[in-house]
Design a protein around this motif. Structure first.
Motif, PDB file in Angstrom:
ATOM      1  N   UNK A 127      57.470  46.908  47.221  1.00  0.00           N
ATOM      2  CA  UNK A 127      56.960  45.805  46.407  1.00  0.00           C
ATOM      3  C   UNK A 127      56.867  46.208  44.939  1.00  0.00           C
ATOM      4  N   UNK A 128      56.735  45.204  44.074  1.00  0.00           N
ATOM      5  CA  UNK A 128      56.606  45.472  42.644  1.00  0.00           C
ATOM      6  C   UNK A 128      55.293  46.187  42.329  1.00  0.00           C
ATOM      7  N   UNK A 129      54.224  45.868  43.060  1.00  0.00           N
ATOM      8  CA  UNK A 129      52.933  46.538  42.846  1.00  0.00           C
ATOM      9  C   UNK A 129      53.042  48.033  43.114  1.00  0.00           C
ATOM     10  N   UNK A 130      53.690  48.385  44.221  1.00  0.00           N
ATOM     11  CA  UNK A 130      53.858  49.796  44.549  1.00  0.00           C
ATOM     12  C   UNK A 130      54.797  50.479  43.564  1.00  0.00           C
ATOM     13  N   UNK A 138      34.964  33.065  46.435  1.00  0.00           N
ATOM     14  CA  UNK A 138      34.069  32.007  45.963  1.00  0.00           C
ATOM     15  C   UNK A 138      32.611  32.394  46.160  1.00  0.00           C
ATOM     16  N   UNK A 139      32.288  32.924  47.340  1.00  0.00           N
ATOM     17  CA  UNK A 139      30.889  33.260  47.621  1.00  0.00           C
ATOM     18  C   UNK A 139      30.425  34.430  46.755  1.00  0.00           C
ATOM     19  N   UNK A 140      31.272  35.448  46.592  1.00  0.00           N
ATOM     20  CA  UNK A 140      30.888  36.589  45.754  1.00  0.00           C
ATOM     21  C   UNK A 140      30.644  36.146  44.319  1.00  0.00           C
ATOM     22  N   UNK A 141      31.493  35.254  43.815  1.00  0.00           N
ATOM     23  CA  UNK A 141      31.306  34.750  42.449  1.00  0.00           C
ATOM     24  C   UNK A 141      29.994  33.967  42.326  1.00  0.00           C
ATOM     25  N   UNK A 142      29.667  33.188  43.364  1.00  0.00           N
ATOM     26  CA  UNK A 142      28.398  32.434  43.331  1.00  0.00           C
ATOM     27  C   UNK A 142      27.200  33.378  43.341  1.00  0.00           C
ATOM     28  N   UNK A 143      27.391  34.556  43.909  1.00  0.00           N
ATOM     29  CA  UNK A 143      26.320  35.558  43.946  1.00  0.00           C
ATOM     30  C   UNK A 143      26.269  36.378  42.657  1.00  0.00           C
ATOM     31  N   UNK A 144      27.143  36.048  41.701  1.00  0.00           N
ATOM     32  CA  UNK A 144      27.139  36.756  40.427  1.00  0.00           C
ATOM     33  C   UNK A 144      27.939  38.042  40.419  1.00  0.00           C
ATOM     34  N   UNK A 145      28.819  38.238  41.410  1.00  0.00           N
ATOM     35  CA  UNK A 145      29.644  39.446  41.490  1.00  0.00           C
ATOM     36  C   UNK A 145      31.033  39.117  40.943  1.00  0.00           C
ATOM     37  N   UNK A 146      31.482  39.856  39.935  1.00  0.00           N
ATOM     38  CA  UNK A 146      32.778  39.605  39.306  1.00  0.00           C
ATOM     39  C   UNK A 146      33.903  40.045  40.241  1.00  0.00           C
ATOM     40  N   UNK A 147      34.852  39.146  40.498  1.00  0.00           N
ATOM     41  CA  UNK A 147      35.958  39.441  41.404  1.00  0.00           C
ATOM     42  C   UNK A 147      37.278  39.011  40.765  1.00  0.00           C
ATOM     43  N   UNK A 148      38.359  39.521  41.355  1.00  0.00           N
ATOM     44  CA  UNK A 148      39.691  39.039  40.983  1.00  0.00           C
ATOM     45  C   UNK A 148      40.608  39.178  42.182  1.00  0.00           C
ATOM     46  N   UNK A 149      41.722  38.450  42.135  1.00  0.00           N
ATOM     47  CA  UNK A 149      42.685  38.485  43.233  1.00  0.00           C
ATOM     48  C   UNK A 149      43.372  39.846  43.254  1.00  0.00           C
ATOM     49  N   UNK A 150      43.486  40.422  44.413  1.00  0.00           N
ATOM     50  CA  UNK A 150      44.056  41.746  44.594  1.00  0.00           C
ATOM     51  C   UNK A 150      45.433  41.870  43.953  1.00  0.00           C
ATOM     52  N   UNK A 185      46.720  41.350  41.179  1.00  0.00           N
ATOM     53  CA  UNK A 185      47.224  40.382  40.211  1.00  0.00           C
ATOM     54  C   UNK A 185      46.624  40.683  38.838  1.00  0.00           C
ATOM     55  N   UNK A 186      47.357  40.337  37.773  1.00  0.00           N
ATOM     56  CA  UNK A 186      46.820  40.570  36.432  1.00  0.00           C
ATOM     57  C   UNK A 186      45.483  39.855  36.243  1.00  0.00           C
ATOM     58  N   UNK A 214      41.717  40.347  48.621  1.00  0.00           N
ATOM     59  CA  UNK A 214      43.055  39.917  48.989  1.00  0.00           C
ATOM     60  C   UNK A 214      43.275  39.996  50.484  1.00  0.00           C
ATOM     61  N   UNK A 215      44.538  39.948  50.877  1.00  0.00           N
ATOM     62  CA  UNK A 215      44.878  39.995  52.300  1.00  0.00           C
ATOM     63  C   UNK A 215      45.019  41.440  52.766  1.00  0.00           C
ATOM     64  N   UNK A 216      44.978  41.608  54.088  1.00  0.00           N
ATOM     65  CA  UNK A 216      45.208  42.936  54.650  1.00  0.00           C
ATOM     66  C   UNK A 216      46.595  43.437  54.270  1.00  0.00           C
ATOM     67  N   UNK A 217      47.596  42.554  54.298  1.00  0.00           N
ATOM     68  CA  UNK A 217      48.949  42.945  53.906  1.00  0.00           C
ATOM     69  C   UNK A 217      48.980  43.424  52.450  1.00  0.00           C
ATOM     70  N   UNK A 218      48.199  42.765  51.597  1.00  0.00           N
ATOM     71  CA  UNK A 218      48.192  43.123  50.185  1.00  0.00           C
ATOM     72  C   UNK A 218      47.597  44.482  49.905  1.00  0.00           C
TER      73      UNK A 218
END
Length: 695
Positions: free
Chosen positions: A292-295, A594-606, A608-609, A618-622
């Motif tokens: 993959x491009x990430x790897x 969504x739930x982590x963000x509502x709890x005030x925890x900063x998150x981002x998609x695995x 991704x920029x 993210x997903x287990x595959x990711x």
């Protein structure tokens, strides 16, 4: 001229010292080449077990421990310790040469002598010894000397052997642990870096042993090199290599070679050092490729820390495999028109409707990829003869002939409109390279090889001419998370007699690794070369907390539990970017974000920029190829893992059913073993059947 070697363990420990102390160490040894034995003020010990071990003053508080050979001019810095600790360490330890591989060894002789009587007392009450199935002659052949054999014969439990890691010679401990774990003597021999031709070694010549052990002792070429070593971050200039890793990374192979091993055993490290070695030793361009491009981005970053100059970096191309295919294709045909998934599905649907074929779009697409493209079936006759083991639905000759008509018409429509998929681009790139006399690369290195498709393997094979050091392959079929199960022989790659296996995990704690391996005990896993892969001997030297397992009554409760766990890690000082959350489905992952963000925890998609230092979800595959200090794997319930849509019903095809279950089990295994220190696994309702052996 005196020369200096630095023991790798000493070097790693040195980077935990304050900067001024490190600089002082560098200053003391900076003029080593011009120094004499006396000029260095190396002090002999009054009560030492080894006359070759000396100490040297660093400052009023710190002393160095140095190995001074009886002949030769290569001195080795073994330790940098506080004054009294340095003398005590020097008095307890002895240096030896392993008779099997000729490498230098360090042992705490006093600790070994003190442990044997206690082990013997416990052994008198136990009828069975841990290594009673191994003869003294086998131990001696594998380099286990008399003192270590005496210790080994009193062992009754593997826990005793694990505790002895701190004081036994490292290679001999590896040998004993491998035998205790069920490895054969031949497998252990390979694991410790043994060669086919067994050479006699002078066990008194420690200077020669130092020269033979580059994976253990860094030989400094001059004062400037020494200063660079001690003033730069350890991770930026060198990655530690186990003997097997070093041997594979620097060997001269007559053809293609492969290195295998479980998660965290350093396959990628070996691949990176192989790329560096070939870039420095060969005139041909080197390709380092992965799935993959990430790897690929991670490989490019790590390679830049190993190669010293821009010129050296330019000698290695780092591309993921699809990128290589696009480049070759584009040079001949220009930019391709690639079908999106929904566009491809529409073509299948249209063709099936015209042919009145009773097949789903998913079945047609997978039949085309897994059978037609994978086996290069370009005619009705070739398709009728193609193997379909594991495809799920059994087809008679008449049904296969009807299905071929649908596939043929699909391919004709793609040609008519000039449309391509990732697979057909790969196939066309392979055709182009097959027609090319001058191959683009002198050497190709493949990382994460277990998930390459047959089409991608054929592209790899055509990118480099067959010959010396042509292909170097790193992978682990226990981590296969996609459907392809190619044999290297079937795609024209011969690794006969040029394969090695890694078994020591450097990333994951022993507790997490053992828990994860417990999920893989059911079923045999192929080795990509018409054999069976084994997990015997996989181990970690690092201990930590056991995995946290939590069951909940509802999805909401499970997500609330996840938020509490993530917050607990954050409160304990774990950086947000060192926490990963993995789910089997995109939907559950989205719910978690969504739930982590509502709890005030900063998150981002695995992967991704986005803003840095945030919890990644993210997903287990990711999670493939990544690692985190702490991992939460959620939704591991009986109705979510494995997903019903991902597994062929046993009534349709028992082999396909078994393959699918094995693949899905590996998906969970990969996600869990991304954790370095702490693993949290949760579910709602009943737990997945995959967890039945580890709960």
């Amino acid at each position: 001229m005196a020369k200096l070697g630095i023991d790798m363990d000493c070097l790693k420990e040195a980077f935990r010292l304050d900067g001024p102390v490190r600089s002082r160490v560098a200053d003391v040894f900076a003029k080593f080449e011009q120094a004499t034995h006396a000029g260095l003020h190396l002090e002999k010990l009054n009560n030492g077990r080894d006359d070759r071990i000396r100490t040297i003053r660093i400052d009023q508080f710190w002393r160095g421990v140095v190995l001074a050979p009886e002949s030769g001019s290569t001195y080795t810095l073994l330790k940098v310790l506080p004054h009294d600790d340095a003398y005590r360490w020097a008095e307890r330890h002895r240096i030896s040469v392993n008779v099997a591989n000729g490498h230098i060894e360090i042992r705490d002789s006093e600790a070994i002598e003190a442990a044997i009587p206690e082990l013997s007392r416990e052994a008198q009450e136990t009828p069975q010894r841990l290594l009673e199935h191994v003869s003294d002659s086998v131990l001696a052949d594998l380099g286990v000397d008399e003192q270590t054999r005496a210790f080994a014969r009193e062992l009754t439990r593997v826990e005793q052997l694990e505790a002895a890691k701190a004081f036994l010679p490292a290679t001999q401990w590896e040998t004993l642990f491998g035998l205790a774990a069920g490895m054969t003597p031949e497998e252990v021999w390979t694991d410790i870096g043994g060669t086919a031709e067994r050479e006699p070694y002078d066990t008194e010549d420690v200077a020669a042993a130092v020269q033979r052990t580059p994976e253990r002792v860094l030989l400094v070429t001059g004062p400037a090199d020494l200063m660079h070593v001690f003033r730069e971050s350890f991770a930026l200039w060198r990655i530690y290599l186990h003997p097997v890793q070093y041997q594979m990374a620097h060997a001269e192979f007559r053809g293609s070679a492969r290195i295998t091993g479980g998660p965290g055993t350093g396959k990628t490290v070996a691949a990176l050092h192989r790329a560096r070695h070939l870039a420095l030793q060969s005139q041909g361009q080197v390709l380092l490729t992965t799935f993959t491009s990430t790897l690929a981005s991670a490989l490019r970053r790590d390679l830049s820390s190993l190669l010293a100059s821009e010129d050296e970096l330019l000698r290695v191309d780092v591309h993921h495999i699809d990128q290589l295919a696009y480049q070759v294709f584009q040079e001949r045909h220009g930019r391709p028109a690639i079908l999106r998934k929904d566009e491809e599905a529409a073509v299948w649907q249209r063709v099936a409707k015209r042919r009145k074929a009773p097949y789903t779009v998913a079945f047609l697409a997978e039949e085309w990829r897994q059978v037609v493209l994978a086996q290069q079936a370009t005619s009705a006759g070739a398709y009728l003869a193609a193997k379909r083991a594991g495809r799920g639905r059994r087809l008679g000759p008449r049904e296969k002939a009807r299905l071929w008509e649908v596939i043929w018409e699909f391919e004709q429509e793609l040609r008519l409109y000039g449309q391509w998929t990732h697979e057909t681009i790969c196939i066309e790139a392979t055709r182009i390279l097959n027609e090319t006399a001058d191959k683009p690369y002198g050497h190709v290195i493949v990382d994460e090889a277990q998930d390459f498709s047959p089409m991608q393997w054929r592209l790899v094979r055509t990118a480099v001419a067959e010959g010396v050091n042509d292909l170097f392959i790193a992978g682990d079929t226990h981590q296969r998370i996609y459907k392809y199960r190619p044999s290297l022989r079937e795609v024209g790659i011969d690794i006969g007699g040029r394969s090695a296996r890694l078994s020591l995990n450097y990333r994951t704690t022993a507790e997490i690794l053992a828990w994860g391996l417990g999920m893989l005990t059911d079923g045999l896993i192929d080795d990509m070369n018409d054999g069976v892969e084994s997990i015997a001997g996989y181990r970690s030297q690092v201990h930590g907390k056991v995995p946290i397992l939590r069951g909940f009554t509802s999805r909401f409760d499970e997500l609330e539990g996840l938020a509490r766990q993530v917050q607990a890690w954050l409160d304990a000082g774990v950086e947000p970017g060192e926490i990963g959350v993995a789910a089997r489905s995109d939907m559950l992952g989205s719910n978690a974000r969504d739930l982590l963000e509502r709890q005030g925890i900063a998150v981002r998609v695995l992967a991704q920029p986005g803003p840095g230092n945030r919890v990644q979800v993210g997903t287990m595959h990711g999670m493939k190829g990544l690692e985190f200090r702490c991992i939460a794997v959620i939704g591991v319930g009986e109705n979510q893992v494995p997903p019903a849509t991902a597994v062929t019903p046993a009534a349709e095809d028992e082999r396909a059913h078994a393959y699918d279950l094995q693949r899905e089990r590996c998906v969970v295994f990969v996600a869990c073993t991304r954790a370095r220190e702490q693993l949290y696994v949760s579910w709602h309702g009943m737990p997945s059947t995959f967890l039945s052996s580890v709960l």
